[in-house]
Write an enzyme that holds these catalytic residues in place. Sequence first.
Site, short mmCIF file in Angstrom:
data_model
loop_
_atom_site.label_atom_id
_atom_site.label_comp_id
_atom_site.label_asym_id
_atom_site.label_seq_id
_atom_site.Cartn_x
_atom_site.Cartn_y
_atom_site.Cartn_z
N TRP A 322 -5.79 -1.84 -3.52
CA TRP A 322 -4.87 -1.67 -2.38
C TRP A 322 -3.47 -2.16 -2.77
CZ3 TRP A 322 -2.11 -5.48 0.27
CH2 TRP A 322 -1.49 -5.07 1.45
N HIS A 323 -3.43 -3.20 -3.62
CA HIS A 323 -2.12 -3.75 -4.00
C HIS A 323 -1.32 -2.78 -4.87
CE1 HIS A 323 -3.82 -7.54 -2.58
NE2 HIS A 323 -2.58 -7.94 -2.47
N GLY A 324 -2.01 -1.96 -5.63
CA GLY A 324 -1.26 -1.03 -6.47
C GLY A 324 -2.18 -0.10 -7.24
#
Lengths: 494, 320
Positions: A322-324
């Site tokens: 989700w962060h990247g």
Amino acid sequence: MLFQEKDFILLFMPIILLGFIISRRISIKFILIFLILSSASFYCIYNIYNIFVITTSIIINFLLGLCIYKYSKSNIFIVIGIAFNVLYLGFFKYSNFLIENINIIFNKEYDFINIELPLAISFFTFQQIAYLVDTKKGSIKNKDFTIYSFFILFFPQLIAGPIVRFQQIIKQIINPSFLKYNSNYFTAGFCLFSIGMAKKLIMADGISTIPEGLFFILETNRIPSISEAWIGMLAFALQIYFDFSAYSDMAIGLALMLGIRLPINFDSPYKALDIVDFWRRWHITLSQFLRDYLYIPLGGNRLGKLRGCLNALLVMTIGGLWHGASWTFLFWGMFHGTLIGLTHFSRNLLKGSHFSSVVLRRIIFNRYFLFFLITLSWVLFRSENFLQAKIIYQSLFGMNGLDITRSFSTYFINENIRCNGFLPNSEIDLTVLPFLPLFLIHIWYLPNSNHLIGLKNNIKKPSYILQFFCLIIFFISLKISLEETLYEFIYFNF
Amino acid sequence: MHYIKIITIVSLSLLISFFILEITINLHRNNHSPGAIFSQSMIDNKLECLQKIEGNKIIFIGGSNVAYGIDCKLVREKMNLNAMNFGCMVGLGPEILFGNVSKFLKPGDTAVLCWEYETYRFDRRSQNLNYLGMMMGPQKDVFEKLPLLDRFYLKLHFPLNLVRYSIFSLVNSTHDLNDIYKCGWSFDELGNVTSNLGTTTSKTDLENSPLAPLISEHEIHQDLILIANKILDFANKHKVKIYATWPNTYRNSSYNCNRQVATNLEIYKSFWKNLGVDVLGEPEDAMLPEQYFYDSVYHLNRKGTELRTLKLIDELLLVQ
């Protein structure tokens, strides 16, 4: 426009506050419309085309929410809703990552899609998934598009969280007291905003030169020394802490000034004794989202200890991604998932034995060892690829030699650092080093802003001494914001 | 009563914030940051060389394009005139550079202003860390002469993080300025850079660095016009001849047929024309191909320096 930018503080914020005061005299609906329009213009400043992305998402999700509410017995709309949001996020965030991997695996040369990641897409998508699921559960019965748009667009939380639940907002805005000026909220909000601004401009940005230096060494195809790697990663651990803490404080503070209380998102995570505790303190609203909408639906730990550990691993891996859109983020999530699994496992192991429990608690479950582990995990988080991460890990553990000379010797390649050791090394800025122990003392032993402002309890007006202190740091931070270079929040990239 | 309390707290905190800023600036004034020390040591050393020159002289003033572009030994030989290369750093701005040289200008002397294109964008209020560090450090005399509003504005823009360098300088007070100067750039007694042998940059690097003041739109700021007028007033008063010339730079392919480049160059030419200053040569004369560059678009190697200087000498001989 960044929260710490002079245009925001001297222009946008006063206009919003003034508009808010005026519209409060009219009606709740008017306040909401005013804040929706202001938030939309705030969002447009980054990239005007992104407004279409977020508006489309809002309209479709609102309509899906209505369908879910109306046909509450059918599962079709919730499935469509979740699929739509996942695909929507996936298209913008993960398409090129997917193409890149297909090209590598199948030796193809598909072109990348020319799309820019819309700002805050990860945040507003998760928020809307939560809305749909809660509507399905029956805990939300909303038919009002204005309230829904406000819930998504409200600018303090729009860009980088906290990930707010609909119920948390609606309760406050339908309350008649929302129309009354709450001086406690306003003063506390201003103090919190000032503390956040100082954390960002003085602390996070102040030490950012050290990790930048470390990664500059890597970008210029050189190998960092053991000291450079440790100093660089320690500084990054502190930078991201202050950066995210600052954003959370500023977002909550801004919302408070507008009469809305957002959930706490950050609670001294480096004071945590183990990784589970860490995730109860770091990005709290994301952890709660992952717990409530992923971990528990997957079965949580109700299906056995091993399954519980596997669920934690899966949830954290998704959280990492989700962060990247990168393998390093995925492995960062797996690293945390593994640590959570191991923590649960060792907790179970320690249940019966008092002696080993005390010993292990002292050795493993303490804030210093956890900080060490978290710092190791930040290598994956910060690195742009595995090669960078590998080189840093090698340097951290002395596998690239125990060369500490480059950081401290009197001869450097760069002209700015050659001068008999007088001028600081341009890669690792030695003048920032004395601040690192001070910051460590701050994160481990001093009370946090939630505690100072009383966010966990009923918010009271801060003491005059605290107001005075916050005003000083506000003016000093405002002065720094006049300087040329301002750094974005790290979480703006997600 | 409540409002009085608020006003008191706000005023008091504002006052303390200014006090903290003033302390920080004072700390920097007494313990300069390494960047300011480096720049000042370069100026000091060049002034020392300048002081030794007797009789009439020609001084080339500018940023590093002068240091890495004009060979004053060659000028001395060909023109039979004392010459000094006062090329320092573009970031220092024209008033610091000329302000220092002016102390040594005598009637009959010639000053050639060879400003980098960035200087034409000079605006005191949006200057870099180096400039601010110098103004609120070793060049405090220049700072004190500025209008009150500009001084206030520059103080507000003083980077607070320089305080850590000031502390660093305070602790490391045993440094030798001469060492700092020597290890930075190698200069000879006429201020020429001597280390620019060969080429350390590639055509691709040069092509990838087109100059923003040439390719992007802008206007000349009032600050620069005022500074230029002050320079000319000084020159008239002290009977010093002033010329301007163009900085040596790489002939980037993106400049060809670029309307913005042509427009900007016209603006710069009109700037000098309006001031009544004779300009030596054309901008294109100072634009050279890649083989003459050392390490950046403004830094020539020995071969380039020789070529550029011979061309400039011809132009000087024409006007003198």
